[in-house]
Design a protein around this motif. Structure first.
Motif, PDB file in Angstrom:
ATOM      1  N   ALA A   1       0.810  -1.220   0.000  1.00 33.25           N
ATOM      2  CA  ALA A   1       0.000   0.000   0.000  1.00 33.25           C
ATOM      3  C   ALA A   1       0.843   1.269   0.000  1.00 33.25           C
ATOM      4  N   SER A   2       2.111   1.136   0.308  1.00 32.02           N
ATOM      5  CA  SER A   2       2.975   2.312   0.425  1.00 32.02           C
ATOM      6  C   SER A   2       3.051   3.061  -0.898  1.00 32.02           C
ATOM      7  N   GLY A   3       2.776   4.362  -0.852  1.00 32.89           N
ATOM      8  CA  GLY A   3       2.806   5.199  -2.031  1.00 32.89           C
ATOM      9  C   GLY A   3       1.526   5.195  -2.835  1.00 32.89           C
ATOM     10  N   LEU A   4       0.664   4.198  -2.580  1.00 31.67           N
ATOM     11  CA  LEU A   4      -0.610   4.103  -3.307  1.00 31.67           C
ATOM     12  C   LEU A   4      -1.805   4.503  -2.461  1.00 31.67           C
ATOM     13  N   CYS A   5      -1.691   4.288  -1.162  1.00 31.20           N
ATOM     14  CA  CYS A   5      -2.822   4.476  -0.248  1.00 31.20           C
ATOM     15  C   CYS A   5      -2.378   5.221   1.003  1.00 31.20           C
ATOM     16  N   ASP A   6      -3.345   5.863   1.645  1.00 30.88           N
ATOM     17  CA  ASP A   6      -3.151   6.417   2.981  1.00 30.88           C
ATOM     18  C   ASP A   6      -3.800   5.484   3.990  1.00 30.88           C
ATOM     19  N   LEU A   7      -3.130   5.260   5.106  1.00 32.95           N
ATOM     20  CA  LEU A   7      -3.677   4.444   6.183  1.00 32.95           C
ATOM     21  C   LEU A   7      -4.552   5.334   7.052  1.00 32.95           C
ATOM     22  N   LEU A   8      -5.847   5.039   7.063  1.00 30.35           N
ATOM     23  CA  LEU A   8      -6.808   5.866   7.796  1.00 30.35           C
ATOM     24  C   LEU A   8      -7.060   5.374   9.206  1.00 30.35           C
ATOM     25  N   PHE A   9      -6.913   4.062   9.414  1.00 28.33           N
ATOM     26  CA  PHE A   9      -7.321   3.472  10.691  1.00 28.33           C
ATOM     27  C   PHE A   9      -6.557   2.182  10.896  1.00 28.33           C
ATOM     28  N   GLU A  10      -6.206   1.920  12.156  1.00 30.19           N
ATOM     29  CA  GLU A  10      -5.546   0.669  12.508  1.00 30.19           C
ATOM     30  C   GLU A  10      -5.891   0.301  13.935  1.00 30.19           C
ATOM     31  N   GLU A  11      -6.175  -0.984  14.149  1.00 36.24           N
ATOM     32  CA  GLU A  11      -6.362  -1.450  15.518  1.00 36.24           C
ATOM     33  C   GLU A  11      -6.085  -2.941  15.612  1.00 36.24           C
TER      34      GLU A  11
ATOM     35  N   ALA B   1     -15.699  -8.547  18.126  1.00 28.68           N
ATOM     36  CA  ALA B   1     -16.983  -8.673  18.820  1.00 28.68           C
ATOM     37  C   ALA B   1     -17.758  -9.890  18.341  1.00 28.68           C
ATOM     38  N   SER B   2     -17.483 -10.338  17.127  1.00 29.06           N
ATOM     39  CA  SER B   2     -18.212 -11.461  16.550  1.00 29.06           C
ATOM     40  C   SER B   2     -17.563 -12.797  16.888  1.00 29.06           C
ATOM     41  N   SER B   3     -16.277 -12.940  16.565  1.00 34.81           N
ATOM     42  CA  SER B   3     -15.623 -14.246  16.716  1.00 34.81           C
ATOM     43  C   SER B   3     -14.952 -14.436  18.071  1.00 34.81           C
ATOM     44  N   GLY B   4     -14.652 -13.336  18.758  1.00 33.28           N
ATOM     45  CA  GLY B   4     -13.912 -13.434  20.006  1.00 33.28           C
ATOM     46  C   GLY B   4     -12.431 -13.684  19.821  1.00 33.28           C
ATOM     47  N   LYS B   5     -11.941 -13.586  18.580  1.00 34.51           N
ATOM     48  CA  LYS B   5     -10.537 -13.840  18.268  1.00 34.51           C
ATOM     49  C   LYS B   5      -9.774 -12.526  18.091  1.00 34.51           C
ATOM     50  N   ARG B   6      -8.463 -12.590  18.358  1.00 35.57           N
ATOM     51  CA  ARG B   6      -7.628 -11.420  18.157  1.00 35.57           C
ATOM     52  C   ARG B   6      -7.523 -11.109  16.666  1.00 35.57           C
ATOM     53  N   THR B   7      -7.834  -9.871  16.314  1.00 37.77           N
ATOM     54  CA  THR B   7      -7.919  -9.464  14.911  1.00 37.77           C
ATOM     55  C   THR B   7      -7.189  -8.156  14.701  1.00 37.77           C
ATOM     56  N   GLN B   8      -6.417  -8.092  13.618  1.00 37.97           N
ATOM     57  CA  GLN B   8      -5.763  -6.849  13.195  1.00 37.97           C
ATOM     58  C   GLN B   8      -6.608  -6.241  12.088  1.00 37.97           C
ATOM     59  N   ARG B   9      -6.908  -4.939  12.195  1.00 38.06           N
ATOM     60  CA  ARG B   9      -7.725  -4.249  11.207  1.00 38.06           C
ATOM     61  C   ARG B   9      -6.990  -3.031  10.680  1.00 38.06           C
ATOM     62  N   LEU B  10      -7.009  -2.888   9.357  1.00 37.88           N
ATOM     63  CA  LEU B  10      -6.441  -1.715   8.714  1.00 37.88           C
ATOM     64  C   LEU B  10      -7.460  -1.190   7.701  1.00 37.88           C
ATOM     65  N   ILE B  11      -7.552   0.125   7.599  1.00 36.32           N
ATOM     66  CA  ILE B  11      -8.397   0.757   6.581  1.00 36.32           C
ATOM     67  C   ILE B  11      -7.530   1.696   5.772  1.00 36.32           C
ATOM     68  N   PHE B  12      -7.490   1.451   4.458  1.00 38.37           N
ATOM     69  CA  PHE B  12      -6.698   2.247   3.516  1.00 38.37           C
ATOM     70  C   PHE B  12      -7.612   3.035   2.586  1.00 38.37           C
ATOM     71  N   ARG B  13      -7.165   4.191   2.165  1.00 42.03           N
ATOM     72  CA  ARG B  13      -7.828   4.930   1.096  1.00 42.03           C
ATOM     73  C   ARG B  13      -6.851   5.120  -0.045  1.00 42.03           C
ATOM     74  N   LYS B  14      -7.268   4.715  -1.232  1.00 42.20           N
ATOM     75  CA  LYS B  14      -6.408   4.830  -2.406  1.00 42.20           C
ATOM     76  C   LYS B  14      -6.279   6.287  -2.815  1.00 42.20           C
ATOM     77  N   ARG B  15      -5.061   6.714  -3.054  1.00 45.31           N
ATOM     78  CA  ARG B  15      -4.813   8.092  -3.404  1.00 45.31           C
ATOM     79  C   ARG B  15      -5.370   8.410  -4.789  1.00 45.31           C
ATOM     80  N   THR B  16      -5.745   9.645  -4.978  1.00 46.96           N
ATOM     81  CA  THR B  16      -6.324  10.074  -6.248  1.00 46.96           C
ATOM     82  C   THR B  16      -5.268  10.507  -7.251  1.00 46.96           C
ATOM     83  N   ALA B  17      -4.051  10.732  -6.778  1.00 48.14           N
ATOM     84  CA  ALA B  17      -2.970  11.120  -7.677  1.00 48.14           C
ATOM     85  C   ALA B  17      -1.636  10.686  -7.085  1.00 48.14           C
TER      86      ALA B  17
END
Length: 198
Positions: free
Chosen positions: A167-177, A182-198
């Motif tokens: 994602a480096s250079g193509l996207c901005d990282l908006l969120f990470e945790e 809440a659903s599975s009860g398992k440890r989960t890594q979450r990332l949200i990326f937004r693709k750059r417009t230019a």
């Protein structure tokens, strides 16, 4: 997709689909999707039994579900006959148009890939996005060494950099945790990326 994992999902598709429908709804994930996703064409990659595709459609997104398992696709189509589901496999995602999607959801899927395929899979997910589009990507965290569950499903252990580097250079990282789902009860890594417009 790992062949033993695919075989497990095909063999026990009805049971997995039922379990996912009967789990507590992933309300924490849905809140993030409402916050970060914009209206438009949305791909649910690794849709399984279709639960999250159905939620997307019910919340105003033009959603399509994609999964490698024919068994799970059969379950999704039976449960949600008004929705669109098609076969597709990470990392290649053949048959999906690049640059066509406002949003891509890939919830707890990439840990079923061998570590050597993860960066390629992330690149493919990003390539689906329109400029300005959003990718929600999560995986179940396995520490130390990769393992298989009693059904044979692979849970790869890998470094976060395998996800962030493509994602480096193509996207901005908006969120990470790093969270207990809440659903599975398992440890989960979450990332949200937004693709750059230019």
């Amino acid at each position: 997709m790992d062949t033993e994992t695919l075989a497990a999902y095909n063999k026990q598709a009805a049971a997995y689909a039922r379990d996912w429908r009967e789990q507590d709804a992933p309300s924490d994930m849905y809140a993030l999707l409402k916050q970060y996703f914009a209206p438009g064409l949305t791909a649910d990659i690794g849709c399984g039994g279709g639960r999250d595709t159905a939620w997307l459609a019910a919340n105003g997104f033009q959603a399509i579900g994609v999964d490698v398992s024919q068994g799970l696709l059969d379950e999704a189509r039976a449960a949600y006959p008004g929705l669109t589901f098609q076969q597709g496999s990470l990392p290649a995602l053949d048959g999906l148009q690049r640059g066509a999607y406002q949003n891509v959801l890939c919830e707890t899927v990439i840990m079923h890939l061998e570590p050597a395929s993860i960066s390629e899979a992330v690149s493919a997910l990003i390539s689906l996005l329109l400029p300005g589009g959003t990718l929600y990507l999560s995986w179940r965290v396995t520490e130390q060494a990769s393992l298989r569950d009693k059904s044979g499903r692979l849970y790869s252990a890998f470094e976060r950099q395998l996800v962030t580097m493509p994602a480096s250079g193509l996207c901005d990282l908006l969120f990470e945790e790093d969270v207990i789902s809440a659903s599975s009860g398992k440890r989960t890594q979450r990332l949200i990326f937004r693709k750059r417009t230019a």
